[in-house]
Design a protein around this motif. Structure first.
Motif, mmCIF file in Angstrom:
data_model
loop_
_atom_site.group_PDB
_atom_site.id
_atom_site.type_symbol
_atom_site.label_atom_id
_atom_site.label_comp_id
_atom_site.label_asym_id
_atom_site.label_seq_id
_atom_site.Cartn_x
_atom_site.Cartn_y
_atom_site.Cartn_z
ATOM 1 N N SER A 71 -5.269 -3.437 -0.225
ATOM 2 C CA SER A 71 -4.618 -2.282 -0.117
ATOM 3 C C SER A 71 -5.227 -0.754 0.310
ATOM 4 C CB SER A 71 -3.584 -1.976 -1.249
ATOM 5 O OG SER A 71 -2.997 -0.933 -1.514
ATOM 6 N N ASP A 76 -4.000 0.132 -6.541
ATOM 7 C CA ASP A 76 -3.641 -1.131 -6.620
ATOM 8 C C ASP A 76 -4.809 -2.038 -5.988
ATOM 9 O OD1 ASP A 76 -1.188 -0.695 -7.044
ATOM 10 O OD2 ASP A 76 -0.749 -0.121 -4.931
ATOM 11 N N VAL A 153 3.148 -0.941 -4.442
ATOM 12 C CA VAL A 153 2.906 -2.436 -4.066
ATOM 13 C C VAL A 153 4.107 -2.534 -2.969
ATOM 14 C CG1 VAL A 153 2.454 -4.605 -4.256
ATOM 15 C CG2 VAL A 153 1.326 -3.209 -5.652
ATOM 16 N N LEU A 159 2.815 -8.289 0.737
ATOM 17 C CA LEU A 159 1.981 -8.182 0.007
ATOM 18 C C LEU A 159 0.885 -9.226 0.306
ATOM 19 C CD1 LEU A 159 0.421 -7.475 -2.776
ATOM 20 C CD2 LEU A 159 2.049 -9.019 -3.784
#
Length: 381
Positions: A71, A76, A153, A159
């Motif tokens: 990320s 994160d 997120v 993801l």
């Protein structure tokens, strides 16, 4: 604690059911007050047999792995994750380590236990298997399937988690038992060959100027991202390579673009672009980069002020200082100047910018331990 985690969320559904056949005839009237040896026990207290096949014996056939989030958000990117893959149903579950205060650490659910499939690449739609678990592998999930994920997120449709460590003993044992082998397709093998050839070519060009090129490239691509979603088109990437004098032939670039733009929508994430075309340092090196940043970012905001970096950076053991060719202040100022050139904000450094600096530095250092020493010494880790 780890072993209990791997079983807790998926214990046998019959664990709290009492057995029809009494095990002990002289149970006391109030079983809650009775000594443990006289109680009718559940699965948590004894190895009681149930009709279900979902028992601890089966669930013990698992592989533990550590991971991180890929990320641009620094907070994160520094989350610490631990996961388990279960061979009996090819499912997996992932938890996050969370620090509460100085001495308390909890482990909270992050990805619920289920059977999942690849969401990107040549294997999109195929179920995860043991062969997909190795250091450096990416696990992709649809954010919409996990409503409890942090909002930062969930901003991305997909993801992506990177495996940073694997229990090799358990993995090798289970692979032997199941006779499962990596079935790399000819398309995947060809993709890897193309990417490696381009990466080797560019790394040779970056050998002496890796830090300034990579930090500058990262900043430039971020500035091109007017929408803030991380996506750029083919022309943007070609123009960026030309601007930073990174020479890739037209044929090589077209082959590269077909791999990167597998969805066919004409756009790609610029973080993926950098990782694919230039490559990246291994997870061993990256773990120390994250450790250094997390030491600086004690508030876990994902960015660190230049003032704090200046306070923490120590150049006393730098080779040029030891030899007398430079002063500590000269080395520190040179480091901060290069780092600030990479930053979108003049007074702070994000995790991505910090990582870009060390990505560039890593290109010119062959030995892992040499790199770790160069990184750890000034930060005192």
């Amino acid at each position: 604690m780890i072993d209990h985690l791997s079983r807790a969320v998926i214990s046998d559904p019959e664990q709290n059911l009492t057995s029809e056949k009494p095990e002990i005839s002289h149970i006391l009237p109030d079983s809650k007050l009775a000594p443990i040896r006289f109680r009718k026990r559940t699965l948590h207290e004894t190895k009681i047999r149930t009709q279900s096949t979902l028992t601890e014996n089966i669930l013990s056939h698992k592989v533990q792995f550590d991971g991180r989030i890929i990320s641009r958000n620094g907070h994160d990117a520094c989350r610490e994750l631990v996961g388990f893959f279960f061979t009996h149903d090819q499912s997996l579950t992932i938890y996050e380590y969370r620090q509460f205060g100085k001495n308390r650490t909890n482990v909270l659910p992050f990805i619920k236990k289920n059977v999942y499939c690849h969401q990107r690449g040549r294997r999109k739609g195929k179920q995860y298997r043991l062969a997909d678990l190795y250091v450096g592998a990416n696990l992709t999930f649809l954010s919409s399937d996990h409503p409890r994920l942090p909002e930062s997120v969930k901003e991305n449709t997909v993801l992506t988690l990177r495996i940073t460590n694997v229990d090799w003993r358990a993995l090798d044992s289970l692979k032997t038992d199941s006779e499962e082998h990596d079935d790399v397709t000819s398309e995947e093998a060809n993709d890897r060959k193309i990417l490696k050839a381009i990466q080797d070519l560019l790394k040779e060009q970056l050998r002496r100027r890796g830090v300034r090129i990579l930090t500058g490239l990262g900043k430039h691509l971020q500035q091109l991202d007017k929408e803030g979603n991380g996506l750029l088109d083919k022309a943007d990437f070609k123009q960026a390579l030309k601007l930073f004098r990174l020479e890739v032939s037209e044929n090589d670039f077209e082959s590269f673009w077909l791999i990167l733009n597998s969805s066919g929508n004409g756009r790609a994430d610029y973080g993926e672009f950098k990782r694919a075309i230039i490559g990246e340092m291994n997870e061993y090196r990256k773990s120390f980069v994250r450790k250094a940043f997390m030491k600086l970012d004690f508030n876990k905001t994902g960015s660190v002020s230049i003032i704090d970096i200046r306070k923490c950076y120590c150049a006393k053991m730098h080779p040029r200082v030891i030899s007398g060719h430079s002063t500590e202040e000269e080395i520190k100022s040179s480091f901060l100047e290069t780092l600030k050139d990479a930053c979108s904000k003049s007074d702070e450094v994000s995790y991505g910018e910090f990582e870009d600096y060390y990505e560039g530095l890593s290109i010119g250092i062959v030995d892992d331990e040499d790199f770790v020493n160069v990184l750890c010494t000034p930060w005192g880790i």
